[in-house]
Design a protein around this motif. Structure first.
Motif, PDB file in Angstrom:
ATOM      1  N   MET A 100       6.261 108.321  76.990  1.00 47.98           N
ATOM      2  CA  MET A 100       6.778 109.468  77.732  1.00 47.98           C
ATOM      3  C   MET A 100       6.244 110.783  77.202  1.00 47.98           C
ATOM      4  O   MET A 100       6.363 111.812  77.876  1.00 47.98           O
ATOM      5  CB  MET A 100       8.312 109.449  77.706  1.00 47.98           C
ATOM      6  CG  MET A 100       8.898 108.292  78.492  1.00 47.98           C
ATOM      7  SD  MET A 100      10.704 108.200  78.360  1.00 47.98           S
ATOM      8  CE  MET A 100      11.042 106.801  79.442  1.00 47.98           C
ATOM      9  N   ARG A 101       5.642 110.778  76.030  1.00 51.60           N
ATOM     10  CA  ARG A 101       5.013 111.991  75.506  1.00 51.60           C
ATOM     11  C   ARG A 101       3.632 112.230  76.123  1.00 51.60           C
ATOM     12  O   ARG A 101       3.033 113.291  75.907  1.00 51.60           O
ATOM     13  CB  ARG A 101       4.889 111.920  73.985  1.00 51.60           C
ATOM     14  CG  ARG A 101       6.218 111.818  73.250  1.00 51.60           C
ATOM     15  CD  ARG A 101       6.065 112.092  71.769  1.00 51.60           C
ATOM     16  NE  ARG A 101       7.301 111.858  71.043  1.00 51.60           N
ATOM     17  CZ  ARG A 101       8.304 112.750  70.944  1.00 51.60           C
ATOM     18  NH1 ARG A 101       8.199 113.922  71.542  1.00 51.60           N
ATOM     19  NH2 ARG A 101       9.393 112.450  70.252  1.00 51.60           N
ATOM     20  N   PHE A 102       3.121 111.261  76.886  1.00 51.55           N
ATOM     21  CA  PHE A 102       1.758 111.352  77.417  1.00 51.55           C
ATOM     22  C   PHE A 102       1.685 111.000  78.902  1.00 51.55           C
ATOM     23  O   PHE A 102       0.594 110.828  79.440  1.00 51.55           O
ATOM     24  CB  PHE A 102       0.829 110.419  76.627  1.00 51.55           C
ATOM     25  CG  PHE A 102       0.971 110.553  75.144  1.00 51.55           C
ATOM     26  CD1 PHE A 102       0.446 111.654  74.484  1.00 51.55           C
ATOM     27  CD2 PHE A 102       1.658 109.595  74.410  1.00 51.55           C
ATOM     28  CE1 PHE A 102       0.585 111.790  73.110  1.00 51.55           C
ATOM     29  CE2 PHE A 102       1.806 109.722  73.039  1.00 51.55           C
ATOM     30  CZ  PHE A 102       1.271 110.824  72.392  1.00 51.55           C
ATOM     31  N   THR A 103       2.839 110.880  79.558  1.00 48.51           N
ATOM     32  CA  THR A 103       2.881 110.515  80.970  1.00 48.51           C
ATOM     33  C   THR A 103       3.997 111.302  81.649  1.00 48.51           C
ATOM     34  O   THR A 103       4.781 111.997  80.995  1.00 48.51           O
ATOM     35  CB  THR A 103       3.153 109.008  81.148  1.00 48.51           C
ATOM     36  OG1 THR A 103       4.385 108.677  80.480  1.00 48.51           O
ATOM     37  CG2 THR A 103       2.032 108.161  80.563  1.00 48.51           C
ATOM     38  N   ASP A 104       4.065 111.201  82.969  1.00 45.14           N
ATOM     39  CA  ASP A 104       5.144 111.834  83.726  1.00 45.14           C
ATOM     40  C   ASP A 104       6.350 110.906  83.685  1.00 45.14           C
ATOM     41  O   ASP A 104       6.308 109.795  84.221  1.00 45.14           O
ATOM     42  CB  ASP A 104       4.696 112.083  85.167  1.00 45.14           C
ATOM     43  CG  ASP A 104       5.661 112.975  85.942  1.00 45.14           C
ATOM     44  OD1 ASP A 104       6.886 112.850  85.733  1.00 45.14           O
ATOM     45  OD2 ASP A 104       5.196 113.779  86.761  1.00 45.14           O
ATOM     46  N   SER A 105       7.432 111.351  83.065  1.00 42.54           N
ATOM     47  CA  SER A 105       8.639 110.540  82.967  1.00 42.54           C
ATOM     48  C   SER A 105       9.686 110.949  84.001  1.00 42.54           C
ATOM     49  O   SER A 105      10.836 110.512  83.931  1.00 42.54           O
ATOM     50  CB  SER A 105       9.242 110.643  81.560  1.00 42.54           C
ATOM     51  OG  SER A 105       9.568 111.988  81.251  1.00 42.54           O
ATOM     52  N   HIS A 147       5.089 115.768  82.918  1.00 41.63           N
ATOM     53  CA  HIS A 147       5.519 116.184  84.254  1.00 41.63           C
ATOM     54  C   HIS A 147       5.084 117.617  84.535  1.00 41.63           C
ATOM     55  O   HIS A 147       4.548 117.910  85.604  1.00 41.63           O
ATOM     56  CB  HIS A 147       7.032 116.026  84.370  1.00 41.63           C
ATOM     57  CG  HIS A 147       7.597 116.535  85.661  1.00 41.63           C
ATOM     58  ND1 HIS A 147       7.134 116.115  86.892  1.00 41.63           N
ATOM     59  CD2 HIS A 147       8.587 117.445  85.921  1.00 41.63           C
ATOM     60  CE1 HIS A 147       7.811 116.723  87.841  1.00 41.63           C
ATOM     61  NE2 HIS A 147       8.682 117.542  87.278  1.00 41.63           N
ATOM     62  N   ASP A 148       5.331 118.527  83.611  1.00 39.48           N
ATOM     63  CA  ASP A 148       4.758 119.868  83.719  1.00 39.48           C
ATOM     64  C   ASP A 148       3.437 119.827  82.964  1.00 39.48           C
ATOM     65  O   ASP A 148       3.411 119.845  81.734  1.00 39.48           O
ATOM     66  CB  ASP A 148       5.695 120.914  83.123  1.00 39.48           C
ATOM     67  CG  ASP A 148       5.218 122.342  83.357  1.00 39.48           C
ATOM     68  OD1 ASP A 148       4.007 122.518  83.609  1.00 39.48           O
ATOM     69  OD2 ASP A 148       6.042 123.273  83.270  1.00 39.48           O
ATOM     70  N   VAL A 149       2.347 119.773  83.698  1.00 40.01           N
ATOM     71  CA  VAL A 149       1.058 119.531  83.046  1.00 40.01           C
ATOM     72  C   VAL A 149       0.698 120.625  82.065  1.00 40.01           C
ATOM     73  O   VAL A 149      -0.015 120.371  81.089  1.00 40.01           O
ATOM     74  CB  VAL A 149      -0.069 119.330  84.083  1.00 40.01           C
ATOM     75  CG1 VAL A 149       0.200 118.113  84.959  1.00 40.01           C
ATOM     76  CG2 VAL A 149      -0.269 120.577  84.931  1.00 40.01           C
ATOM     77  N   VAL A 150       1.192 121.867  82.263  1.00 39.18           N
ATOM     78  CA  VAL A 150       0.831 122.939  81.339  1.00 39.18           C
ATOM     79  C   VAL A 150       1.694 122.926  80.076  1.00 39.18           C
ATOM     80  O   VAL A 150       1.472 123.745  79.175  1.00 39.18           O
ATOM     81  CB  VAL A 150       0.900 124.323  82.020  1.00 39.18           C
ATOM     82  CG1 VAL A 150       0.021 124.343  83.251  1.00 39.18           C
ATOM     83  CG2 VAL A 150       2.311 124.736  82.347  1.00 39.18           C
ATOM     84  N   LEU A 151       2.645 122.001  79.987  1.00 42.69           N
ATOM     85  CA  LEU A 151       3.407 121.791  78.754  1.00 42.69           C
ATOM     86  C   LEU A 151       2.942 120.549  78.014  1.00 42.69           C
ATOM     87  O   LEU A 151       3.574 120.123  77.044  1.00 42.69           O
ATOM     88  CB  LEU A 151       4.906 121.683  79.052  1.00 42.69           C
ATOM     89  CG  LEU A 151       5.570 122.902  79.690  1.00 42.69           C
ATOM     90  CD1 LEU A 151       7.075 122.673  79.823  1.00 42.69           C
ATOM     91  CD2 LEU A 151       5.298 124.176  78.885  1.00 42.69           C
ATOM     92  N   SER A 152       1.849 119.957  78.447  1.00 48.62           N
ATOM     93  CA  SER A 152       1.322 118.749  77.824  1.00 48.62           C
ATOM     94  C   SER A 152       0.715 119.081  76.465  1.00 48.62           C
ATOM     95  O   SER A 152       0.598 120.248  76.067  1.00 48.62           O
ATOM     96  CB  SER A 152       0.261 118.114  78.724  1.00 48.62           C
ATOM     97  OG  SER A 152       0.779 117.861  80.017  1.00 48.62           O
ATOM     98  N   ALA A 153       0.288 118.045  75.752  1.00 50.46           N
ATOM     99  CA  ALA A 153      -0.409 118.225  74.485  1.00 50.46           C
ATOM    100  C   ALA A 153      -1.683 119.034  74.709  1.00 50.46           C
ATOM    101  O   ALA A 153      -2.166 119.154  75.843  1.00 50.46           O
ATOM    102  CB  ALA A 153      -0.725 116.855  73.887  1.00 50.46           C
ATOM    103  N   PRO A 154      -2.267 119.610  73.658  1.00 52.41           N
ATOM    104  CA  PRO A 154      -3.410 120.517  73.842  1.00 52.41           C
ATOM    105  C   PRO A 154      -4.560 119.940  74.660  1.00 52.41           C
ATOM    106  O   PRO A 154      -5.113 120.641  75.518  1.00 52.41           O
ATOM    107  CB  PRO A 154      -3.834 120.837  72.411  1.00 52.41           C
ATOM    108  CG  PRO A 154      -2.553 120.760  71.630  1.00 52.41           C
ATOM    109  CD  PRO A 154      -1.783 119.627  72.258  1.00 52.41           C
ATOM    110  N   ALA A 155      -4.946 118.680  74.444  1.00 50.07           N
ATOM    111  CA  ALA A 155      -6.112 118.136  75.154  1.00 50.07           C
ATOM    112  C   ALA A 155      -5.870 118.004  76.661  1.00 50.07           C
ATOM    113  O   ALA A 155      -6.670 118.502  77.457  1.00 50.07           O
ATOM    114  CB  ALA A 155      -6.531 116.801  74.549  1.00 50.07           C
TER     115      ALA A 155
END
Length: 331
Positions: free
Chosen positions: A272-277, A305-313
């Motif tokens: 869930m840290r790398f996908t839309d949950s 889910h909010d792509v701009v809150l994803s990890a840096p890469a």
């Protein structure tokens, strides 16, 4: 609307906010809040930047508000002026006498959006229409709301950018069609009746700095398990999604940013840290192509889910996809 009073926003000196009065409803006075990014005089951008001459209005999702400063900074780097709108009963606009996030019709937000566009110089009846182009950007429920608005108001916006828009229910179209009559009946009988809590807090766990994520924000405005959801509000969302399923006929370019994958489970998973949950992204991708005649879908590996809150890469990949799309369509 009188002359706007701008003051420093809670995000700091590079942001300002202004209150937009919207009259009153059954709960009392209602306002929206417009936030604008104010770069320093030394932060010059090239007149050949892909978004030069563009104004952006961003609208948040359910149980949310604008705090994504990096998004504003990226839009500035590519040449745009950035504004964000906290809708009525959300974030900066939420008042003690109000039911958080509640409306019974997504078209209610037309007043919020029109007030923001008027303040930006893009009012429908402006004596001197702005020569700058308008791009609308919405996340999740905000993406659904702006899609419906653009369909009802052709010619007002020049492009639409959607960040994981809630275009389809998590049960899919068949599930939505099955429950819609029951929700509609409940909305008529008890519009403010609350629905069972289905948000288990997993998405918040992946985002919040308190639980291993990267981001800090106001937890009263963005609670861990979301605001209580009400029957009339869900009915409004289902009606909007049904309209999307029937096709909206939007005649401007649309970019939809999505995670590459979903992880929808009743228990926590590190995936869930790398996908839309939150949403089933394959269903959203299928629904997106019904929005209009020119739709680009960009799937971002590792995005939340909010792509701009994803990890840096994956966040950088999302901004790169946005910039490529602007180079193709903004001119």
């Amino acid at each position: 609307m009188g002359e706007l009073v701008w003051q420093e926003d809670l995000l700091g000196e590079r942001f300002q906010q202004a209150t937009l009065p919207l009259g009153s409803d059954g709960e009392g006075d209602v306002v929206a809040t417009l936030v604008r990014h104010r770069p320093t005089a030394t932060e010059l951008v090239s007149p050949f930047a892909p978004a030069h001459g563009i104004d952006v209005l961003y609208v948040h999702g359910w149980s949310d508000y604008f705090f994504q400063t990096g998004l504003a900074e990226h839009w500035h780097r590519v040449g745009a002026r950035f504004y964000a709108l906290d809708l009525r009963k959300y974030g900066r606009s939420l008042r003690d006498h109000q039911t958080p996030g509640y409306v019974a019709d997504l078209a209610t937000y037309d007043a919020d959006i029109d007030a923001a566009l008027t303040a930006m110089g893009h009012g429908e009846n402006a004596e001197r229409p702005s020569r700058r182009r308008l791009v609308l950007m919405g996340h999740s429920t905000g993406g659904l709301t702006l899609s419906l608005w653009a369909s009802r108001h052709p010619g007002r916006a020049h492009a639409l950018v959607l960040n994981s828009p809630w275009l389809e229910l998590q049960t899919g179209g068949a599930g939505r069609a099955f429950i819609a009559p029951l929700v509609q009946l409940g909305a008529r009988v008890q519009p403010l009746g609350t629905l069972p809590q289905v948000d288990l807090g997993f998405y918040t766990r992946s985002v919040s700095a308190d639980t291993g994520g990267e981001w800090s924000y106001n937890k009263l405005w963005r609670p861990a398990r979301g605001f209580p959801a009400h029957r009339a509000w869900l009915n409004a969302v289902l009606e909007g999604q049904a309209a999307v399923a029937g096709g909206l006929g939007i005649d401007v370019p649309i970019l939809t940013l999505l995670s590459a994958r979903s992880t929808i489970l009743p228990r926590w998973s590190d995936q869930m840290r790398f996908t839309d949950s939150v949403l089933v992204v394959d269903d959203i991708a299928r629904a997106a192509v019904r929005l209009g005649s020119s739709v680009t879908v960009a799937r971002i590996e590792g995005a939340l889910h909010d792509v701009v809150l994803s990890a840096p890469a994956p966040r950088a990949a999302a901004y790169a996809a946005l910039t490529r799309w602007l180079r193709a369509y903004a001119p």
